[in-house]
Design an enzyme around this catalytic site. Structure first.
Site, PDB file in Angstrom:
ATOM      1  CE  LYS A  44      46.577 -21.246 -73.376  1.00 51.03           C
ATOM      2  NZ  LYS A  44      47.925 -21.603 -73.403  1.00 51.03           N
ATOM      3  CD  GLU A 100      48.420 -24.635 -67.542  1.00 54.29           C
ATOM      4  OE1 GLU A 100      47.557 -24.315 -68.371  1.00 54.29           O
ATOM      5  OE2 GLU A 100      49.552 -25.025 -67.868  1.00 54.29           O
ATOM      6  CB  SER A 157      43.738 -23.379 -73.045  1.00 52.32           C
ATOM      7  OG  SER A 157      44.091 -24.245 -71.987  1.00 52.32           O
ATOM      8  CG  HIS A 189      44.281 -20.466 -69.212  1.00 50.91           C
ATOM      9  ND1 HIS A 189      45.315 -21.357 -69.440  1.00 50.91           N
ATOM     10  CD2 HIS A 189      43.175 -21.244 -69.021  1.00 50.91           C
ATOM     11  CE1 HIS A 189      44.862 -22.591 -69.398  1.00 50.91           C
ATOM     12  NE2 HIS A 189      43.561 -22.550 -69.150  1.00 50.91           N
ATOM     13  CG  ASN A 190      49.232 -20.884 -70.070  1.00 54.86           C
ATOM     14  OD1 ASN A 190      48.061 -21.146 -70.334  1.00 54.86           O
ATOM     15  ND2 ASN A 190      50.224 -21.296 -70.822  1.00 54.86           N
TER      16      ASN A 190
END
Ligand code: 6PG
Length: 479
Positions: free
Chosen positions: A185, A192, A130, A188-189
């Site tokens: 990940k 986000e 990222s 994480h997104n």
């Protein structure tokens, strides 16, 4: 060709190219490969002086250029292109070699690829990376999965190229086996998406309810960025809001079509949460808000529907409202992160990854899109209590929400009265209130299910499974 490169990068679009340069700038000899060799040549011509590059035009030359065990990073589109590249390289590799997939792959694909390649003795390391193009070049946050053995060979290199947190710690750790890296990940997104949605709602409230123009709102975000909301996303929000469109002289944000796109990782986060049974309502609202924004015809057809037209507040009231929005944003953000970390914990249990949630918060402190001062506090919360049931159970976060909640509720009252949508704020508050509720209407849901489908229910006062004879004398039987 002599075997000289310590790592190879195949797929030299902007992320791959910058990652290759990052390795080279950190002293590693980097083999380069791209489907169209022109890109490889361009990279060497433009940045060759940054370090040692070993360009290769064929897969065979690329593999031959790598020292053993070979480490090759593939930076191609997720899905079929990744499988195609793996099919090309795998027959050329030997036992112990490592393929690192740095794209945003779905964890199911990563698990499948890892299993297939493991059977051939090849390590497959699905790795979340990222930080966008800048991060790839100057230091991303890196989330590698795969075997612990592969991390022993790869970890030191990743630690070198990763972003460093404020305390100097590299933003990379071996997060867990097989698909764990891509799972982390993906979440994480998802976080986000939620963060961006909440910021968007704060912006719209400051604009439509408080009545501030974009330039002033940029100033408010800049001020917030010096406090507990200090983060990359708040920082760039101020930049975007203060930008003026050169062609029209209008605020940039007013000339951009208000239809948000998505490549899919937020949607995957929600899909997997549904399968895992984890309530990530804030992330889901963010995904839905993006899709709603894209329904132009539906929005056009709905513009005339009844509802209040927002009236801007007076100066003093507006300033007070802005402070309240900060509280609402902060409290909603805590809830979103709590939901994301809940999904991490659920995925960890489902796939037996033993994710260290504190370590994940730690590697998100730098380099990645959601990097924020706040993440150090999440790390501390998990370090203090690794079995923390939820971030909302952490004393400090609970106390901050307690202080924020009056303003949070007031902002939602204001938004509702003025007809300004704030689905992320509302979902976060509903989640919070549902968690703290003594009783939920789920008892009624169970009664309805038992009524129409004899689906049975449990009782609060004794063990067992029961059914009421709704069509008969309504007596209760043990099921
Ligand atoms: C990152 C970003 C990166 C990318 C996403 C955004 O961590 O560096 O999350 O992965 O910007 O592709 O995704 P959407 O296009 O779905 O907004």
């Amino acid at each position: 060709m002599s075997t000289t490169a310590q790592i190879g990068v195949s797929g030299l679009a902007v992320m791959g190219r910058n990652l290759a340069r990052n390795f080279a700038r950190n002293g590693y000899a980097v083999a380069l490969h791209n489907r169209t060799p022109a890109r490889t040549r361009e990279l060497v011509a433009e940045f060759g002086q940054e370090g040692t590059f070993v360009p290769a035009e064929s897969a065979e030359d690329f593999v031959a250029a790598l020292e053993r065990p070979r480490r090759l990073v593939i930076m191609v589109k997720a899905g079929d292109p990744t499988d195609a590249v793996i099919r090309e390289f795998a027959p050329l590799l030997d036992t112990g070699d490592v393929i690192i997939d740095g794209g945003n792959a779905h964890l199911a694909d990563t698990r499948r690829r890892e299993q297939e390649l493991r059977a051939q003795g090849i390590h497959f390391v699905g790795t979340g990376i990222s930080g966008g193009e800048e991060g790839a070049l100057h230091g991303p946050s890196i989330m590698p999965g795969g075997s612990a053995e592969s991390y022993a060979s790869l970890g030191p290199m990743l630690e070198k190229i990763a972003a460093k947190a404020a305390d100097g710690a590299p933003c990379v750790t071996h997060v867990g086996a097989d698909g764990a890296g891509h799972f982390v990940k993906m979440v994480h997104n998802g976080i986000e998406y939620a963060d961006m949605q909440l910021i968007g709602e704060a912006y719209q409230l400051l604009r439509d309810v408080a009545g501030y123009p974009p330039k002033e709102i940029a100033g408010i975000f800049r001020a917030w960025n010096t406090g507990r909301l200090d983060s990359y996303l708040i920082e760039i929000t101020a930049e975007v809001l203060s930008h003026v469109d050169a062609a029209t002289g209008r605020p940039f944000v007013d000339v951009v079509a208000d239809r948000a796109e998505q490549k899919g990782t937020g949607r995957w986060t929600v899909q997997l949460a549904l399968e895992l049974g984890v309530p990530v309502s804030g992330i889901a609202e963010a995904v839905f808000a993006r899709s709603l924004s894209g329904h132009t015809a539906l929005r056009e057809a709905s513009r005339g529907l009844a509802g209040p037209t927002p009236r801007a507040l007076g100066d003093a009231e507006a300033a007070r409202f802005a402070d309240r929005v900060e509280q609402a944003l902060y409290a909603s953000k805590i809830v979103s992160y709590a939901q994301g970390f809940h999904e991490l914990a659920a995925g960890s249990a489902e796939y037996d990854w033993r994710l260290d949630l504190g370590a994940i918060a730690a590697i998100w402190r730098g380099g990645c899109i959601i990097r924020a001062a706040f993440l150090d506090r999440i790390r501390a919360a998990y370090d203090n209590r690794p079995d923390l049931p939820s971030l909302l159970s952490d004393d400090e976060f609970a106390e901050e929400i307690a202080e924020a909640q009056d303003d949070w509720r007031a902002v939602l009252v204001g938004a509702t009265e003025q007809g300004v949508p704030a689905p992320g704020f509302a979902a976060a508050l509903a989640h919070y209130d549902a968690l703290r509720a003594e009783r939920l209407p789920a008892a009624l849901t169970q009664g309805q299910r038992d009524f129409f489908g004899a689906h049975t229910y449990r009782r609060t006062d004794r063990e067992g499974t029961f059914h009421t004879l709704w069509g008969g004398d309504r007596s209760e039987v043990e099921a």
